[in-house]
Motif scaffolding. Sequence first.
Motif, PDB file in Angstrom:
ATOM      1  N   VAL A  33      36.170  43.791  42.002  1.00 34.53           N
ATOM      2  CA  VAL A  33      36.543  43.482  40.624  1.00 34.53           C
ATOM      3  C   VAL A  33      36.668  44.790  39.858  1.00 34.53           C
ATOM      4  N   VAL A  34      37.494  44.750  38.801  1.00 36.61           N
ATOM      5  CA  VAL A  34      37.683  45.923  37.952  1.00 36.61           C
ATOM      6  C   VAL A  34      37.830  45.452  36.509  1.00 36.61           C
ATOM      7  N   GLU A 135      45.805  53.769  40.810  1.00 35.44           N
ATOM      8  CA  GLU A 135      44.453  54.252  41.120  1.00 35.44           C
ATOM      9  C   GLU A 135      43.593  53.135  41.702  1.00 35.44           C
ATOM     10  N   ILE A 136      43.758  51.926  41.199  1.00 36.04           N
ATOM     11  CA  ILE A 136      43.025  50.786  41.759  1.00 36.04           C
ATOM     12  C   ILE A 136      43.408  50.607  43.222  1.00 36.04           C
ATOM     13  N   LYS A 137      44.700  50.720  43.506  1.00 34.07           N
ATOM     14  CA  LYS A 137      45.179  50.578  44.879  1.00 34.07           C
ATOM     15  C   LYS A 137      44.558  51.639  45.780  1.00 34.07           C
ATOM     16  N   ILE A 138      44.532  52.869  45.309  1.00 37.13           N
ATOM     17  CA  ILE A 138      43.958  53.963  46.104  1.00 37.13           C
ATOM     18  C   ILE A 138      42.484  53.709  46.392  1.00 37.13           C
ATOM     19  N   VAL A 139      41.731  53.349  45.357  1.00 43.36           N
ATOM     20  CA  VAL A 139      40.295  53.102  45.537  1.00 43.36           C
ATOM     21  C   VAL A 139      40.077  51.892  46.436  1.00 43.36           C
ATOM     22  N   ALA A 140      40.818  50.814  46.207  1.00 39.25           N
ATOM     23  CA  ALA A 140      40.646  49.597  47.003  1.00 39.25           C
ATOM     24  C   ALA A 140      40.942  49.857  48.478  1.00 39.25           C
ATOM     25  N   GLU A 141      42.037  50.555  48.749  1.00 36.06           N
ATOM     26  CA  GLU A 141      42.384  50.832  50.144  1.00 36.06           C
ATOM     27  C   GLU A 141      41.370  51.757  50.796  1.00 36.06           C
ATOM     28  N   SER A 142      40.909  52.766  50.069  1.00 36.25           N
ATOM     29  CA  SER A 142      39.943  53.698  50.660  1.00 36.25           C
ATOM     30  C   SER A 142      38.575  53.048  50.873  1.00 36.25           C
ATOM     31  N   GLU A 143      38.254  52.036  50.083  1.00 33.90           N
ATOM     32  CA  GLU A 143      36.966  51.348  50.206  1.00 33.90           C
ATOM     33  C   GLU A 143      37.057  50.115  51.108  1.00 33.90           C
ATOM     34  N   GLY A 144      38.268  49.747  51.530  1.00 32.21           N
ATOM     35  CA  GLY A 144      38.443  48.622  52.433  1.00 32.21           C
ATOM     36  C   GLY A 144      38.508  47.255  51.755  1.00 32.21           C
ATOM     37  N   TYR A 145      38.897  47.218  50.479  1.00 32.45           N
ATOM     38  CA  TYR A 145      39.015  45.944  49.777  1.00 32.45           C
ATOM     39  C   TYR A 145      40.408  45.360  49.995  1.00 32.45           C
ATOM     40  N   SER A 146      40.472  44.051  50.177  1.00 26.65           N
ATOM     41  CA  SER A 146      41.745  43.367  50.375  1.00 26.65           C
ATOM     42  C   SER A 146      42.290  42.793  49.078  1.00 26.65           C
ATOM     43  N   VAL A 147      41.395  42.441  48.148  1.00 23.86           N
ATOM     44  CA  VAL A 147      41.772  41.797  46.899  1.00 23.86           C
ATOM     45  C   VAL A 147      40.961  42.417  45.771  1.00 23.86           C
ATOM     46  N   VAL A 148      41.625  42.658  44.610  1.00 24.36           N
ATOM     47  CA  VAL A 148      40.936  43.176  43.427  1.00 24.36           C
ATOM     48  C   VAL A 148      41.305  42.288  42.241  1.00 24.36           C
ATOM     49  N   PHE A 149      40.290  41.787  41.535  1.00 24.16           N
ATOM     50  CA  PHE A 149      40.486  40.955  40.356  1.00 24.16           C
ATOM     51  C   PHE A 149      40.119  41.731  39.105  1.00 24.16           C
ATOM     52  N   ASN A 150      40.874  41.498  38.014  1.00 23.54           N
ATOM     53  CA  ASN A 150      40.508  42.034  36.706  1.00 23.54           C
ATOM     54  C   ASN A 150      39.496  41.063  36.121  1.00 23.54           C
ATOM     55  N   ILE A 151      38.259  41.493  35.927  1.00 14.54           N
ATOM     56  CA  ILE A 151      37.211  40.561  35.500  1.00 14.54           C
ATOM     57  C   ILE A 151      37.409  40.045  34.088  1.00 14.54           C
ATOM     58  N   LYS A 152      38.247  40.685  33.289  1.00 15.32           N
ATOM     59  CA  LYS A 152      38.489  40.217  31.926  1.00 15.32           C
ATOM     60  C   LYS A 152      39.614  39.190  31.848  1.00 15.32           C
ATOM     61  N   SER A 163      27.968  45.473  43.079  1.00 16.75           N
ATOM     62  CA  SER A 163      28.381  46.352  44.180  1.00 16.75           C
ATOM     63  C   SER A 163      29.880  46.262  44.470  1.00 16.75           C
ATOM     64  N   VAL A 164      30.567  45.209  43.999  1.00 13.48           N
ATOM     65  CA  VAL A 164      32.007  45.085  44.224  1.00 13.48           C
ATOM     66  C   VAL A 164      32.819  45.495  43.000  1.00 13.48           C
ATOM     67  N   ASP A 165      32.140  45.974  41.958  1.00 10.90           N
ATOM     68  CA  ASP A 165      32.824  46.431  40.745  1.00 10.90           C
ATOM     69  C   ASP A 165      33.251  47.884  40.956  1.00 10.90           C
ATOM     70  N   ILE A 166      34.562  48.109  41.038  1.00  8.02           N
ATOM     71  CA  ILE A 166      35.075  49.457  41.305  1.00  8.02           C
ATOM     72  C   ILE A 166      35.564  50.149  40.028  1.00  8.02           C
ATOM     73  N   THR A 167      35.219  49.587  38.872  1.00 10.84           N
ATOM     74  CA  THR A 167      35.674  50.131  37.593  1.00 10.84           C
ATOM     75  C   THR A 167      35.310  51.602  37.443  1.00 10.84           C
ATOM     76  N   ASP A 168      34.057  51.923  37.678  1.00 12.84           N
ATOM     77  CA  ASP A 168      33.614  53.309  37.490  1.00 12.84           C
ATOM     78  C   ASP A 168      34.286  54.273  38.467  1.00 12.84           C
ATOM     79  N   LYS A 169      34.529  53.833  39.690  1.00 13.09           N
ATOM     80  CA  LYS A 169      35.217  54.692  40.672  1.00 13.09           C
ATOM     81  C   LYS A 169      36.651  54.969  40.229  1.00 13.09           C
ATOM     82  N   VAL A 170      37.341  53.925  39.769  1.00 15.72           N
ATOM     83  CA  VAL A 170      38.721  54.083  39.301  1.00 15.72           C
ATOM     84  C   VAL A 170      38.759  55.007  38.093  1.00 15.72           C
ATOM     85  N   LEU A 171      37.864  54.785  37.148  1.00 19.54           N
ATOM     86  CA  LEU A 171      37.800  55.615  35.944  1.00 19.54           C
ATOM     87  C   LEU A 171      37.501  57.064  36.295  1.00 19.54           C
TER      88      LEU A 171
END
Length: 181
Positions: A33-34, A135-152, A163-171
């Motif tokens: 999630v992001v 950037e979300i795509k880059i982080v998701a692919e490098s972390e092995g995520y298949s799906v990313v949802f916008n939590i808002k 642990s599945v919130d990648i917001t801080d990594k993307v930022l």
Amino acid sequence: MKRHILLMVLIIGVGLILTPFTLDAQMITRVAVVDVPKIYTAFFKDSAAVREFEERSARVQAEINKMTEEIQALQKSKLEAEAAKDSSRALQLDNEIYKKTEYLKEYYRIKTAELEDQRKKLAQSSSFLQQVYNEIKIVAESEGYSVVFNIKDTTGIIWYSPSVDITDKVLQNLLTKAGKQ
């Protein structure tokens, strides 16, 4: 002996046929999630558009505070009129309090909707979104995520682990690439 060999060949054959299905069954989809508005606020807080939005928000809040203080002063005057047994003045103040309170409620509703609309438009600017989505795509692919949802924006998410919130990594990646970190 032939039966045992035939049985072994049969078992191995069935195992080879089923192997692709068991491999597919073992593949796990990882979900992340992001929080796009959080990224927007943190990353673009120095932009002119965001400063204008924040100034407008502050003006609206100042106006709300001013109206609230006026209503409180009227309420104090009403109490004083009631204590002085001036019922006509108390009734007049009560009507004024009611009108100003209703106006404040409507003003708050309208201005909040306008500010929310402006915030959404800012967060949906195409250049911003493209940069964030890349950037979300880059982080998701490098972390092995298949799906990313916008939590808002997704009402279907009831719960998620931090642990599945990648917001801080993307930022962090966006700030590093922009030379702000």
